[in-house]
Design a protein around this motif. Structure first.
Motif, PDB file in Angstrom:
ATOM      1  N   THR A 178       0.767  -1.131  -0.019  1.00 56.17           N
ATOM      2  CA  THR A 178      -0.203   0.015   0.047  1.00 56.17           C
ATOM      3  C   THR A 178       0.850   1.140   0.085  1.00 56.17           C
ATOM      4  O   THR A 178       2.109   1.145   0.254  1.00 56.17           O
ATOM      5  CB  THR A 178      -1.019  -0.049   1.101  1.00 56.17           C
ATOM      6  N   PRO A 179       0.331   2.463  -0.042  1.00 52.32           N
ATOM      7  CA  PRO A 179       0.979   3.514  -0.057  1.00 52.32           C
ATOM      8  C   PRO A 179       1.687   3.890   1.496  1.00 52.32           C
ATOM      9  O   PRO A 179       2.387   4.868   1.411  1.00 52.32           O
ATOM     10  CB  PRO A 179       0.054   4.603  -0.426  1.00 52.32           C
ATOM     11  N   VAL A 180       1.424   3.174   2.319  1.00 51.51           N
ATOM     12  CA  VAL A 180       2.058   3.411   3.583  1.00 51.51           C
ATOM     13  C   VAL A 180       3.678   3.408   3.612  1.00 51.51           C
ATOM     14  O   VAL A 180       4.209   2.407   3.099  1.00 51.51           O
ATOM     15  CB  VAL A 180       1.458   2.413   4.678  1.00 51.51           C
ATOM     16  N   GLY A 181       4.141   4.247   4.136  1.00 43.45           N
ATOM     17  CA  GLY A 181       5.468   4.215   3.955  1.00 43.45           C
ATOM     18  C   GLY A 181       6.058   3.519   5.253  1.00 43.45           C
ATOM     19  O   GLY A 181       5.431   3.305   6.025  1.00 43.45           O
ATOM     20  N   ARG A 182       7.486   3.721   5.333  1.00 40.96           N
ATOM     21  CA  ARG A 182       8.211   2.806   6.398  1.00 40.96           C
ATOM     22  C   ARG A 182       8.071   3.329   7.723  1.00 40.96           C
ATOM     23  O   ARG A 182       7.861   3.044   8.925  1.00 40.96           O
ATOM     24  CB  ARG A 182       9.510   2.721   5.796  1.00 40.96           C
ATOM     25  N   LEU A 183       8.160   4.667   7.762  1.00 38.96           N
ATOM     26  CA  LEU A 183       8.009   5.440   8.955  1.00 38.96           C
ATOM     27  C   LEU A 183       6.504   5.400   9.573  1.00 38.96           C
ATOM     28  O   LEU A 183       6.473   5.382  10.742  1.00 38.96           O
ATOM     29  CB  LEU A 183       8.275   6.938   8.630  1.00 38.96           C
ATOM     30  N   GLU A 184       5.506   5.619   8.548  1.00 35.04           N
ATOM     31  CA  GLU A 184       4.174   5.571   9.132  1.00 35.04           C
ATOM     32  C   GLU A 184       3.956   4.194   9.700  1.00 35.04           C
ATOM     33  O   GLU A 184       3.370   3.858  10.767  1.00 35.04           O
ATOM     34  CB  GLU A 184       3.196   5.696   7.844  1.00 35.04           C
ATOM     35  N   PHE A 185       4.607   3.120   8.989  1.00 33.29           N
ATOM     36  CA  PHE A 185       4.298   1.526   9.530  1.00 33.29           C
ATOM     37  C   PHE A 185       4.927   1.575  11.060  1.00 33.29           C
ATOM     38  O   PHE A 185       4.407   0.852  11.865  1.00 33.29           O
ATOM     39  CB  PHE A 185       4.774   0.469   8.421  1.00 33.29           C
ATOM     40  N   LEU A 186       5.997   2.095  11.196  1.00 35.36           N
ATOM     41  CA  LEU A 186       6.788   2.006  12.423  1.00 35.36           C
ATOM     42  C   LEU A 186       5.778   2.674  13.514  1.00 35.36           C
ATOM     43  O   LEU A 186       5.943   2.157  14.574  1.00 35.36           O
ATOM     44  CB  LEU A 186       8.065   2.423  12.398  1.00 35.36           C
ATOM     45  N   LEU A 187       5.588   3.944  13.184  1.00 39.92           N
ATOM     46  CA  LEU A 187       4.614   4.803  14.088  1.00 39.92           C
ATOM     47  C   LEU A 187       3.399   4.139  14.615  1.00 39.92           C
ATOM     48  O   LEU A 187       3.120   3.935  15.697  1.00 39.92           O
ATOM     49  CB  LEU A 187       4.483   6.008  13.496  1.00 39.92           C
ATOM     50  N   CYS A 188       2.917   3.288  13.573  1.00 36.95           N
ATOM     51  CA  CYS A 188       1.491   2.808  13.922  1.00 36.95           C
ATOM     52  C   CYS A 188       1.785   1.465  14.877  1.00 36.95           C
ATOM     53  O   CYS A 188       1.036   1.132  15.482  1.00 36.95           O
ATOM     54  CB  CYS A 188       0.637   2.230  12.729  1.00 36.95           C
ATOM     55  N   LYS A 189       3.055   0.966  14.762  1.00 32.95           N
ATOM     56  CA  LYS A 189       3.337  -0.290  15.630  1.00 32.95           C
ATOM     57  C   LYS A 189       3.730   0.323  16.978  1.00 32.95           C
ATOM     58  O   LYS A 189       3.636  -0.507  18.146  1.00 32.95           O
ATOM     59  CB  LYS A 189       4.418  -1.080  14.942  1.00 32.95           C
ATOM     60  N   LEU A 190       4.550   1.264  16.811  1.00 32.60           N
ATOM     61  CA  LEU A 190       5.154   1.899  18.223  1.00 32.60           C
ATOM     62  C   LEU A 190       4.450   2.480  19.053  1.00 32.60           C
ATOM     63  O   LEU A 190       4.339   2.314  20.472  1.00 32.60           O
ATOM     64  CB  LEU A 190       6.518   2.674  17.783  1.00 32.60           C
TER      65      LEU A 190
END
Length: 361
Positions: A208-220
């Motif tokens: 998806t268009p989700v970036g790596r930073l966005e993915f990490l933030l949503c997990k952290l």
């Protein structure tokens, strides 16, 4: 530029909603977030102590005169000891072999003239043996001075700052809080990415268009909220139930906890990048957890460790958090009174998160 930032924030909001929903919709997960920290705090709060509040002492009294009776009465009056009167050393030694007594006090037949006693302590528990023998020696000295009416040449007035009654609980409970937050958040961080991989949703998210930073933030961020919630919950129980003062304030506690979470979540995510299943992730996280708890100074003073291990402990975020959190509870002041520890917490956490981000595929 602004439109791209707004789109990123919308994606992040949706991802965070998914993570919180996934984290809290399971009743078992809600139970895990609240019950285990409280259970561990209560259990360790009462069990983790070096204080000797009761011990059985075998007394072999060969004298039987007024001096020995006064000494025995002074020991019994403390309420810390159960005295077991035995006729000879053979029976006393047998009682210690059966683990029925912790210390043997032998009083000679001519106590009034010899002024000499023998204390035999069970050295299989060296800390308790030293505490019991030390207190009994002090009681004997006090009883001797009272019996003779002598005045000691120097009078020592003792006073302990920050912990007036020298309660072990005041020292251990902040450490228990640090360990609970450390272990729980690292385990959660280690499993969240692997869970996505096991369920087959990680590949869908990454295309998806989700970036790596966005993915990490949503997990952290959800795990960080769990860590802060546990810290506030345990601090409330420590203050309200155990009566431990929180001198440094709640804001300093939250700031210090967030800096610790940088390291724990970074290490958890780093462990998850090397694991294919949740079981492997938990084992990888355990590889970090046990050595870091030992090197943190939670139970064993760092200054007593070999110099190499003292240097190695500087890379342990739990060590620096323990210094800050114990100071906040007992000594007061703000979190800014520990710039060295805060700087290392930030540096270690940033390094762990950077490595996890580079490893994430």
């Amino acid at each position: 530029m602004i439109a791209a930032v707004l789109r990123s924030l919308r994606r992040l909001r949706v991802l965070l909603g998914k993570e919180f929903l996934q984290l809290l919709r399971d009743p078992r997960m809600r139970f895990v977030l609240v019950a285990p920290p409280l259970i561990q705090l209560v259990l360790f709060g009462y069990a983790a102590t070096f204080d000797v509040r009761h011990a059985t002492v075998a007394v072999v009294d060969h004298d039987g005169g007024p001096a020995s009776r006064a000494l025995i009465a002074s020991i019994r009056a403390t309420g810390h000891y159960t005295l077991q009167m035995l006729p000879d050393m053979r029976q006393a030694a047998a009682a210690m072999d059966r683990d029925e007594v912790r210390v043997i006090l032998q009083i000679p037949a001519d106590l009034a003239t010899r002024r000499e006693l023998q204390l035999l302590a069970d050295g299989s528990d060296p800390n308790s043996a030293q505490l019991i023998a030390g207190e009994l020696s002090r009681l004997v000295a006090q009883a001797s001075l009272a019996a003779t009416g002598a005045v000691p040449p120097i009078r020592v007035e003792e006073r302990a700052w920050f912990n007036p009654n020298l309660e072990d609980r005041w020292y251990f409970i902040p450490g228990i809080m640090a360990n609970v937050i450390f272990v729980s958040t690292m385990m959660l961080s280690a499993m969240i990415v692997v869970r996505e991989r096991e369920y087959g949703t990680l590949e869908r998210l990454l295309v998806t268009p989700v970036g790596r930073l966005e993915f990490l933030l949503c997990k952290l961020l959800p795990v960080a909220c769990v860590g802060v919630f546990d810290a506030l919950l345990i601090a409330a129980v420590a203050v309200g139930w155990f009566g431990i003062p929180l001198q440094g304030g709640v804001l300093s506690l939250v700031v210090a906890t967030l800096l610790l979470l940088l390291g724990t979540e970074g290490l958890g995510l780093l462990a998850s990048t090397y694991a294919a299943t949740q079981q492997q992730a938990m084992m990888s996280a355990a590889f970090f957890i046990m050595p870091m708890i030992v090197l943190s100074g939670f139970a064993f003073p760092i200054r007593n460790m070999p110099q190499v291990l003292q240097w190695l402990s500087l890379a342990d975020p739990l060590r620096h958090y323990l210094i800050v959190i114990r100071s906040l509870f007992l000594q007061g002041g703000s979190v800014l009174a520990h710039p060295f520890e805060l700087g290392l917490l930030t540096l270690l956490g940033s390094a762990a998160l950077t490595m996890a981000a580079l490893r994430l595929r």
